[in-house]
Design an enzyme around this catalytic site. Sequence first.
Site, mmCIF file in Angstrom:
data_model
loop_
_atom_site.group_PDB
_atom_site.id
_atom_site.type_symbol
_atom_site.label_atom_id
_atom_site.label_comp_id
_atom_site.label_asym_id
_atom_site.label_seq_id
_atom_site.Cartn_x
_atom_site.Cartn_y
_atom_site.Cartn_z
ATOM 1 N N PHE A 105 0.823 -1.223 0.000
ATOM 2 C CA PHE A 105 0.000 0.000 0.000
ATOM 3 C C PHE A 105 0.855 1.271 0.000
ATOM 4 C CE2 PHE A 105 -1.922 2.807 3.448
ATOM 5 C CZ PHE A 105 -2.578 3.640 2.557
ATOM 6 N N ALA A 137 7.769 -4.540 5.105
ATOM 7 C CA ALA A 137 7.540 -4.899 6.516
ATOM 8 C C ALA A 137 6.281 -5.731 6.630
ATOM 9 C CB ALA A 137 7.372 -3.630 7.351
ATOM 10 N N THR A 164 11.305 -10.315 8.811
ATOM 11 C CA THR A 164 11.313 -9.166 7.889
ATOM 12 C C THR A 164 11.665 -7.876 8.601
ATOM 13 O OG1 THR A 164 9.607 -10.258 6.604
ATOM 14 C CG2 THR A 164 9.934 -7.923 6.177
ATOM 15 N N THR A 201 6.913 3.386 13.112
ATOM 16 C CA THR A 201 5.526 3.589 13.531
ATOM 17 C C THR A 201 5.407 4.266 14.894
ATOM 18 O OG1 THR A 201 3.549 2.371 14.192
ATOM 19 C CG2 THR A 201 5.608 1.188 14.390
ATOM 20 N N ASP A 202 4.294 4.936 15.113
ATOM 21 C CA ASP A 202 4.015 5.507 16.440
ATOM 22 C C ASP A 202 3.794 4.408 17.480
ATOM 23 O OD1 ASP A 202 1.503 4.615 15.561
ATOM 24 O OD2 ASP A 202 0.512 6.555 15.746
ATOM 25 N N GLU A 203 3.569 3.167 16.998
ATOM 26 C CA GLU A 203 3.264 2.079 17.937
ATOM 27 C C GLU A 203 4.462 1.701 18.803
ATOM 28 O OE1 GLU A 203 0.887 -1.093 16.511
ATOM 29 O OE2 GLU A 203 -0.340 0.226 15.285
ATOM 30 N N TYR A 262 4.378 -6.997 16.687
ATOM 31 C CA TYR A 262 4.631 -6.070 15.571
ATOM 32 C C TYR A 262 5.422 -4.852 16.040
ATOM 33 C CZ TYR A 262 3.801 -2.015 12.635
ATOM 34 O OH TYR A 262 3.987 -0.869 11.910
ATOM 35 N N SER A 321 8.932 -5.542 17.084
ATOM 36 C CA SER A 321 9.870 -5.777 15.974
ATOM 37 C C SER A 321 10.276 -4.449 15.325
ATOM 38 C CB SER A 321 9.268 -6.731 14.934
ATOM 39 O OG SER A 321 8.196 -6.114 14.229
ATOM 40 N N LYS A 322 9.338 -3.506 15.240
ATOM 41 C CA LYS A 322 9.675 -2.199 14.665
ATOM 42 C C LYS A 322 10.616 -1.438 15.609
ATOM 43 C CE LYS A 322 8.124 -0.769 11.221
ATOM 44 N NZ LYS A 322 8.599 -0.966 9.823
ATOM 45 N N LEU A 349 -8.358 -1.276 9.244
ATOM 46 C CA LEU A 349 -9.683 -0.746 9.572
ATOM 47 C C LEU A 349 -10.402 -0.086 8.384
ATOM 48 C CD1 LEU A 349 -11.643 0.015 12.085
ATOM 49 C CD2 LEU A 349 -10.657 2.247 11.826
ATOM 50 N N PRO A 364 -16.568 -5.460 11.930
ATOM 51 C CA PRO A 364 -16.204 -5.922 13.279
ATOM 52 C C PRO A 364 -15.462 -4.853 14.088
ATOM 53 C CG PRO A 364 -14.658 -6.790 11.656
ATOM 54 C CD PRO A 364 -15.614 -5.922 10.902
ATOM 55 N N ARG A 403 -6.934 6.602 17.288
ATOM 56 C CA ARG A 403 -5.823 6.560 16.344
ATOM 57 C C ARG A 403 -5.683 7.932 15.691
ATOM 58 N NH1 ARG A 403 -5.145 2.741 18.862
ATOM 59 N NH2 ARG A 403 -4.657 0.596 18.276
HETATM 60 O O1 DAU Z 1 -0.200 3.544 14.113
HETATM 61 C C1 DAU Z 1 0.469 3.167 12.945
HETATM 62 C C2 DAU Z 1 0.110 1.740 12.669
HETATM 63 O O2 DAU Z 1 -1.221 1.730 12.201
HETATM 64 C C3 DAU Z 1 1.023 1.038 11.701
HETATM 65 O O3 DAU Z 1 2.311 0.995 12.221
HETATM 66 C C4 DAU Z 1 0.531 -0.386 11.472
HETATM 67 O O4 DAU Z 1 1.338 -1.043 10.530
HETATM 68 C C5 DAU Z 1 -0.885 -0.338 10.977
HETATM 69 O O5 DAU Z 1 -1.389 -1.653 10.836
HETATM 70 C C6 DAU Z 1 -1.767 0.461 11.921
HETATM 71 O O6 DAU Z 1 -1.988 -0.276 13.136
HETATM 72 P P1 DAU Z 1 -3.430 -0.335 13.807
HETATM 73 O O7 DAU Z 1 -3.521 -1.561 14.610
HETATM 74 O O8 DAU Z 1 -3.754 0.949 14.454
HETATM 75 O O9 DAU Z 1 -4.315 -0.445 12.443
HETATM 76 P P2 DAU Z 1 -5.626 -1.293 12.127
HETATM 77 O O10 DAU Z 1 -6.176 -0.734 10.864
HETATM 78 O O11 DAU Z 1 -5.383 -2.743 12.203
HETATM 79 O O12 DAU Z 1 -6.592 -0.897 13.323
HETATM 80 C C7 DAU Z 1 -6.972 0.434 13.553
HETATM 81 C C8 DAU Z 1 -7.845 0.449 14.776
HETATM 82 O O13 DAU Z 1 -9.084 -0.185 14.442
HETATM 83 C C9 DAU Z 1 -7.287 -0.323 15.931
HETATM 84 O O14 DAU Z 1 -7.646 0.322 17.146
HETATM 85 C C10 DAU Z 1 -7.974 -1.676 15.857
HETATM 86 C C11 DAU Z 1 -9.325 -1.333 15.276
HETATM 87 N N1 DAU Z 1 -9.911 -2.385 14.408
HETATM 88 C C12 DAU Z 1 -9.168 -2.875 13.392
HETATM 89 C C13 DAU Z 1 -9.665 -3.868 12.567
HETATM 90 C C14 DAU Z 1 -8.824 -4.432 11.447
HETATM 91 C C15 DAU Z 1 -11.222 -2.823 14.633
HETATM 92 O O15 DAU Z 1 -11.924 -2.342 15.546
HETATM 93 N N2 DAU Z 1 -11.719 -3.816 13.817
HETATM 94 C C16 DAU Z 1 -10.982 -4.365 12.808
HETATM 95 O O16 DAU Z 1 -11.483 -5.276 12.120
#
Ligand code: DAU
Length: 333
Positions: free
Chosen positions: A11, A81, A98, A123-125, A147, A150-151, A187, A202, A211
Amino acid sequence: MKILVTGGAGFMGSNMIHYLLKTYPDVEVVNFDDLTYAGNLLNVSDIEHDPRYTFVKGNIADAKAVEKVVQGVDLIINYAAETHVDRSILEPEAFIDTNIHGVFHLLEVVRKFNIPRMVQISTDEVFGAVMEGESDEDSKFEPRSPYSASKAAADHLCHSYAVTYGVPVIVTHSVNFYGPYQFPEKLIPLFTMNLLEGKTVPVYGDGMQIREWIFTEDHCRAIDAIAQNGNPGEVYNIGTGFRVPNLEITRKLIEMTGRDDSAIEYVKDRAGHDRRYALNSNKLRTELGWVPQVTFDEGIAQTVEWYKSHKEWIDRCRDGSYKDYYKQQYVDR
Ligand code: DAU
């Protein structure tokens, strides 16, 4: 200038390649990507015949392949990554390979072949959950998932190579990206696609996790500014200050796709789920003059429109047939 973009079929990498080719007429871009599940050559199919662009299949954890591909390169931008937190909870090993070994090999070649610059996308994580205030570049690392650990490990490696060997590596800590070509496990793309297809979404736990979001083009501009004018050995946070609970993003997507709250399905929370991230990105703004140009409303409108108008891309992601593209275009031809 010859730029190696690792993970360029993913992406963010593919967005960066588009940005570079659009912005710089004389640039030469090599896309080095191992095409794991998140690598999708459909993301760069529109530029595959551009004479300034080359694709090389390979893994950053493969030292020999990396040595070969870096020859003559002026800048490496490492997007390669494993990035999905949920996957790191289920199967952490690939994240170690990786995200840690891969970065180690890149740093080694930068050192060995005197590559003028490397930008490591992090990442901010790495700062863990920040319940109040903001993380700045010097905040303590407290990663809480395989994750983010590892970062964080890779960030430490970068710092050590800069200090010990003078390797000109710059690390960026970025907030959550969104935009076209994002693999439908995160998300925004997952929820957008589900909503467009009449399915439920979900929401983990109470959906009140916060976020901070950045549109992909703003992120590309930030990386460009950092690659050109950032100080080697330093770290830059890349954020917008736009911080909202997941539920607010969910409701926005519901509204934009003409659905209603009955599409929300509250599911079990992610293990070790970080409640809030917030980055202070003053350094990037004051030292390099970067500011985000796309508001969330503009960026999300473009993103949802892109998903609406790329049905074939979505279908091929859903049924896995995007994987065949490499064989059809590069092996069988
Ligand atoms: O903060 C930067 C990071 O953002 C990057 O370093 C990561 O590579 C990237 O995956 C992302 O991490 P998140 O865990 O924040 O992204 P994600 O889109 O998986 O989830 C965003 C938020 O939404 C998180 O609080 C979890 C929630 N979520 C996510 C998914 C996939 C849900 O509630 N339902 C879901 O199905």
